[in-house]
Design a protein around this motif. Structure first.
Motif, PDB file in Angstrom:
ATOM      1  N   PRO A 131       5.082  10.013   0.361  1.00 15.18           N
ATOM      2  CA  PRO A 131       6.478   9.775   0.749  1.00 15.18           C
ATOM      3  C   PRO A 131       6.679   8.424   1.441  1.00 15.18           C
ATOM      4  CG  PRO A 131       5.878  12.034   1.248  1.00 15.18           C
ATOM      5  CD  PRO A 131       4.612  11.340   0.824  1.00 15.18           C
ATOM      6  N   THR A 132       7.737   7.738   1.054  1.00 16.17           N
ATOM      7  CA  THR A 132       8.008   6.401   1.584  1.00 16.17           C
ATOM      8  C   THR A 132       9.290   6.344   2.416  1.00 16.17           C
ATOM      9  OG1 THR A 132       9.233   5.804  -0.421  1.00 16.17           O
ATOM     10  CG2 THR A 132       6.880   5.312  -0.395  1.00 16.17           C
ATOM     11  N   ASP A 133       9.999   7.482   2.529  1.00 13.29           N
ATOM     12  CA  ASP A 133      11.285   7.447   3.223  1.00 13.29           C
ATOM     13  C   ASP A 133      11.133   7.255   4.725  1.00 13.29           C
ATOM     14  OD1 ASP A 133      10.090   9.961   3.210  1.00 13.29           O
ATOM     15  OD2 ASP A 133      11.992  11.016   3.467  1.00 13.29           O
ATOM     16  N   ARG A 134      10.044   7.730   5.298  1.00 11.90           N
ATOM     17  CA  ARG A 134       9.752   7.544   6.719  1.00 11.90           C
ATOM     18  C   ARG A 134       8.257   7.255   6.852  1.00 11.90           C
ATOM     19  NH1 ARG A 134      10.577  12.205  10.083  1.00 11.90           N
ATOM     20  NH2 ARG A 134      10.893  10.772  11.821  1.00 11.90           N
ATOM     21  N   PHE A 135       7.915   6.178   7.530  1.00 18.97           N
ATOM     22  CA  PHE A 135       6.498   5.853   7.692  1.00 18.97           C
ATOM     23  C   PHE A 135       6.285   5.098   8.991  1.00 18.97           C
ATOM     24  CE2 PHE A 135       8.200   2.017   5.817  1.00 18.97           C
ATOM     25  CZ  PHE A 135       7.461   0.983   6.378  1.00 18.97           C
ATOM     26  N   ALA A 136       5.019   5.041   9.420  1.00 11.66           N
ATOM     27  CA  ALA A 136       4.639   4.305  10.624  1.00 11.66           C
ATOM     28  C   ALA A 136       3.366   3.525  10.335  1.00 11.66           C
ATOM     29  CB  ALA A 136       4.421   5.259  11.800  1.00 11.66           C
ATOM     30  N   PHE A 137       3.315   2.292  10.803  1.00 15.40           N
ATOM     31  CA  PHE A 137       2.123   1.468  10.637  1.00 15.40           C
ATOM     32  C   PHE A 137       1.325   1.503  11.927  1.00 15.40           C
ATOM     33  CE2 PHE A 137       0.313  -2.977  10.973  1.00 15.40           C
ATOM     34  CZ  PHE A 137      -0.773  -2.711  10.162  1.00 15.40           C
ATOM     35  N   GLU A 138       0.056   1.877  11.839  1.00 15.04           N
ATOM     36  CA  GLU A 138      -0.796   2.049  13.017  1.00 15.04           C
ATOM     37  C   GLU A 138      -1.869   0.982  13.156  1.00 15.04           C
ATOM     38  OE1 GLU A 138      -0.703   4.248  15.570  1.00 15.04           O
ATOM     39  OE2 GLU A 138       1.233   4.984  14.835  1.00 15.04           O
ATOM     40  N   GLY A 139      -1.868  -0.030  12.293  1.00 15.91           N
ATOM     41  CA  GLY A 139      -2.834  -1.112  12.428  1.00 15.91           C
ATOM     42  C   GLY A 139      -4.261  -0.649  12.196  1.00 15.91           C
ATOM     43  N   LEU A 153       1.602   7.695   7.363  1.00 21.29           N
ATOM     44  CA  LEU A 153       0.930   6.740   8.239  1.00 21.29           C
ATOM     45  C   LEU A 153       0.152   5.721   7.417  1.00 21.29           C
ATOM     46  CD1 LEU A 153      -0.444   9.231  10.908  1.00 21.29           C
ATOM     47  CD2 LEU A 153       1.529   7.714  11.141  1.00 21.29           C
ATOM     48  N   VAL A 154       0.187   4.478   7.843  1.00 15.67           N
ATOM     49  CA  VAL A 154      -0.550   3.399   7.174  1.00 15.67           C
ATOM     50  C   VAL A 154      -1.492   2.761   8.184  1.00 15.67           C
ATOM     51  CG1 VAL A 154      -0.393   1.270   5.834  1.00 15.67           C
ATOM     52  CG2 VAL A 154       1.456   2.955   5.704  1.00 15.67           C
ATOM     53  N   PHE A 155      -2.751   2.618   7.791  1.00 11.70           N
ATOM     54  CA  PHE A 155      -3.767   1.975   8.617  1.00 11.70           C
ATOM     55  C   PHE A 155      -4.417   0.841   7.827  1.00 11.70           C
ATOM     56  CE2 PHE A 155      -3.676   6.486   9.689  1.00 11.70           C
ATOM     57  CZ  PHE A 155      -3.653   6.508  11.077  1.00 11.70           C
ATOM     58  N   PHE A 156      -4.941  -0.141   8.530  1.00 12.41           N
ATOM     59  CA  PHE A 156      -5.879  -1.095   7.957  1.00 12.41           C
ATOM     60  C   PHE A 156      -7.273  -0.681   8.409  1.00 12.41           C
ATOM     61  CE2 PHE A 156      -2.677  -4.871   7.952  1.00 12.41           C
ATOM     62  CZ  PHE A 156      -2.080  -4.362   6.810  1.00 12.41           C
ATOM     63  N   ALA A 169       0.830  -1.204   0.000  1.00 10.39           N
ATOM     64  CA  ALA A 169       0.000   0.000   0.000  1.00 10.39           C
ATOM     65  C   ALA A 169       0.864   1.254   0.000  1.00 10.39           C
ATOM     66  CB  ALA A 169      -0.925  -0.001   1.217  1.00 10.39           C
ATOM     67  N   LEU A 170       1.902   1.258   0.797  1.00 11.29           N
ATOM     68  CA  LEU A 170       2.803   2.405   0.861  1.00 11.29           C
ATOM     69  C   LEU A 170       3.441   2.668  -0.501  1.00 11.29           C
ATOM     70  CD1 LEU A 170       4.267   4.450   2.792  1.00 11.29           C
ATOM     71  CD2 LEU A 170       6.053   2.721   3.010  1.00 11.29           C
ATOM     72  N   ALA A 171       3.862   1.600  -1.165  1.00 13.58           N
ATOM     73  CA  ALA A 171       4.563   1.739  -2.443  1.00 13.58           C
ATOM     74  C   ALA A 171       3.683   2.336  -3.527  1.00 13.58           C
ATOM     75  CB  ALA A 171       5.099   0.377  -2.889  1.00 13.58           C
ATOM     76  N   VAL A 172       2.394   1.979  -3.550  1.00 14.08           N
ATOM     77  CA  VAL A 172       1.522   2.458  -4.631  1.00 14.08           C
ATOM     78  C   VAL A 172       0.768   3.728  -4.268  1.00 14.08           C
ATOM     79  CG1 VAL A 172       1.218   0.119  -5.524  1.00 14.08           C
ATOM     80  CG2 VAL A 172      -0.477   1.047  -3.939  1.00 14.08           C
ATOM     81  N   SER A 173       0.927   4.213  -3.047  1.00 12.43           N
ATOM     82  CA  SER A 173       0.129   5.344  -2.578  1.00 12.43           C
ATOM     83  C   SER A 173       0.470   6.658  -3.273  1.00 12.43           C
ATOM     84  CB  SER A 173       0.310   5.523  -1.065  1.00 12.43           C
ATOM     85  OG  SER A 173       1.636   5.941  -0.766  1.00 12.43           O
ATOM     86  N   ILE A 191      -8.930  -3.372   2.883  1.00 16.57           N
ATOM     87  CA  ILE A 191      -8.621  -1.948   2.782  1.00 16.57           C
ATOM     88  C   ILE A 191      -7.347  -1.591   3.544  1.00 16.57           C
ATOM     89  CG2 ILE A 191      -9.435   0.384   3.281  1.00 16.57           C
ATOM     90  CD1 ILE A 191     -11.174  -0.952   1.231  1.00 16.57           C
ATOM     91  N   ALA A 192      -6.505  -0.774   2.902  1.00 15.08           N
ATOM     92  CA  ALA A 192      -5.395  -0.112   3.581  1.00 15.08           C
ATOM     93  C   ALA A 192      -5.503   1.382   3.285  1.00 15.08           C
ATOM     94  CB  ALA A 192      -4.050  -0.647   3.118  1.00 15.08           C
ATOM     95  N   ILE A 193      -5.282   2.202   4.300  1.00 18.51           N
ATOM     96  CA  ILE A 193      -5.316   3.661   4.149  1.00 18.51           C
ATOM     97  C   ILE A 193      -3.903   4.191   4.371  1.00 18.51           C
ATOM     98  CG2 ILE A 193      -6.341   5.826   4.950  1.00 18.51           C
ATOM     99  CD1 ILE A 193      -8.552   4.130   6.270  1.00 18.51           C
ATOM    100  N   VAL A 194      -3.435   5.012   3.455  1.00 16.85           N
ATOM    101  CA  VAL A 194      -2.125   5.649   3.597  1.00 16.85           C
ATOM    102  C   VAL A 194      -2.349   7.158   3.667  1.00 16.85           C
ATOM    103  CG1 VAL A 194       0.211   5.847   2.671  1.00 16.85           C
ATOM    104  CG2 VAL A 194      -1.145   3.788   2.196  1.00 16.85           C
ATOM    105  N   VAL A 195      -1.810   7.800   4.712  1.00 22.80           N
ATOM    106  CA  VAL A 195      -2.044   9.233   4.927  1.00 22.80           C
ATOM    107  C   VAL A 195      -0.715   9.972   4.974  1.00 22.80           C
ATOM    108  CG1 VAL A 195      -3.140  10.966   6.391  1.00 22.80           C
ATOM    109  CG2 VAL A 195      -4.093   8.656   6.283  1.00 22.80           C
ATOM    110  N   GLU A 196      -0.664  11.085   4.261  1.00 19.14           N
ATOM    111  CA  GLU A 196       0.544  11.912   4.237  1.00 19.14           C
ATOM    112  C   GLU A 196       0.861  12.433   5.630  1.00 19.14           C
ATOM    113  OE1 GLU A 196       2.078  15.589   1.450  1.00 19.14           O
ATOM    114  OE2 GLU A 196       0.015  15.624   2.173  1.00 19.14           O
ATOM    115  N   GLY A 197       2.147  12.479   5.959  1.00 22.30           N
ATOM    116  CA  GLY A 197       2.572  13.046   7.237  1.00 22.30           C
ATOM    117  C   GLY A 197       2.417  14.559   7.244  1.00 22.30           C
TER     118      GLY A 197
END
Length: 272
Positions: A124-132, A155-158, A117-121, A214-220
Motif C-alpha cells: 500500500p502506498t496511500d500512507r507510508f513512513a520513511f524510517e531511514g 514503512l520504508v527503510f534503507f 522503492a515504495l512504488a515498485v514494492s 538496498i531499500a526495504i519496504v514493509v507492510e503496515g
C-alpha cells in the motif's frame, strides 16, 4: 535563493532537463561529496565548473549560516550524492536555517529512492513512513522495531547489504514472520531487483548474500494482524529499552487493541 536539486539514484538518464540547466548555469554548488559532483558534471558533458563547497553530515551545522548568507547574494545549488537532498542526506539543517532567516528555498524535483522503492514494492502506498537506516546493533534494532511493529502505515527503510539479513531477521522477530515486505536492490541500475514475500522468506534469501544499494519496504500492521504473543514481545522489547512495564503494556494495547491488563500480566509472567 537556495535550490535543492535531485540527482539520479543510478541511471544517468534520469537527470532532468532542469537539473542539467541548473548545473550549466550554477556559479556555486554545495555538494555532499564534491568528487561525486565532478563526476556528474563530466558524465553529463557539462563544461561549466562552478565553485564547489562540501556540505555533509559532519560540517552542515557549522556551514549552514555561512551558506544561507551566501544565498542572499546569489543562487546556491544544493546536491546530495544521489536522490533528493535532505532525505536521509545532508540539507535539512541548511533548509531550516534558511527558513528561519527568510531566505527563499526551492526544489528541482527528481529521483528519490524512497518513492521509487515504495512504488515498485506492491504494498500500500496511500500512507507510508520513511524510517531511514535501522540501528546497527541487533538489540537496539529490535527495540526500535518493537515500537514500529503496530504502525499501520507502510514503512520504508534503507540498509547496507552487509546488515540486510540480520535486519530482516529482526524485523521478522518483532513484526511477525508472515508480514509482507519487499527488498528493492540497485533501483534504476542494470541489475535492479525487487524481491517480495514474507519477512521470514526474505531473511532466508538475504542470508546467502546480497549486494548493492538496498531499500526495504514493509507492510503496515492492522490491529487484527498483531497476535497476542507478538504484542507481548513488543511490550518486553519496550521494557528492555527502558520503558516501565505498565506504560509499555498501555502503549502496545492502544496500538493493537489487546487488553492492557492481559498484556501486563503476560509480560510480567515472562519476566518472572
Amino acid at each position: 535563493m537556495i535550490i535543492l536539486a535531485a540527482t539520479p539514484i543510478g541511471n544517468l538518464g534520469d537527470a532532468s532537463r532542469r537539473l542539467v540547466e541548473a548545473l550549466e548555469n550554477a556559479s556555486v554548488v554545495a555538494a555532499e561529496d564534491t568528487r561525486t559532483t565532478q563526476r556528474l558534471l563530466a558524465a553529463l558533458k557539462i563544461d561549466n565548473r562552478p565553485r564547489l563547497i562540501a556540505l555533509h553530515d559532519h560540517n552542515e551545522k557549522e556551514r549552514a549560516g555561512e551558506l544561507v548568507e551566501l544565498a542572499r547574494e546569489q543562487d546556491l545549488l544544493v546536491l546530495s550524492d544521489a536522490g533528493m537532498p535532505t532525505v536521509s542526506d545532508p540539507g535539512y539543517g541548511l533548509v531550516a536555517a534558511a527558513a528561519a532567516a527568510g531566505v527563499v528555498v526551492t526544489v528541482l524535483p527528481g529521483p528519490s529512492a524512497v518513492i521509487t522503492a515504495l512504488a515498485v514494492s506492491g504494498l500500500p502506498t496511500d500512507r507510508f513512513a520513511f524510517e531511514g537506516f535501522p540501528r546497527r546493533k541487533s538489540g537496539d534494532r529490535r527495540r526500535a522495531f518493537a515500537e514500529l511493529a503496530a504502525e499501520p502505515r507502510t514503512l520504508v527503510f534503507f540498509e547496507s547489504p552487509s546488515r540486510l539479513a540480520a535486519t530482516l531477521e529482526d524485523l521478522a522477530a518483532t513484526f511477525g514472520a508472515d508480514r509482507r515486505a519487499a527488498v528493492c536492490r540497485e533501483l534504476t541500475k542494470l541489475h535492479e531487483e525487487v524481491r517480495r514475500g514474507p519477512l521470514s522468506d526474505l531473511a532466508a534469501w538475504a542470508a546467502e548474500g546480497v549486494r548493492g544499494e538496498i531499500a526495504i519496504v514493509v507492510e503496515g500492521a492492522s490491529a487484527r494482524e498483531v497476535a497476542f504473543p507478538d504484542a507481548v514481545t513488543q511490550v518486553l522489547e519496550l521494557v528492555r529499552g527502558g520503558t516501565r512495564l505498565k506504560e509499555a503494556a498501555g502503549e502496545v494495547a492502544s496500538l493493537t487493541g489487546h487488553s492492557s491488563r492481559e498484556l501486563y500480566q503476560a509480560a510480567l509472567a515472562v519476566k518472572n
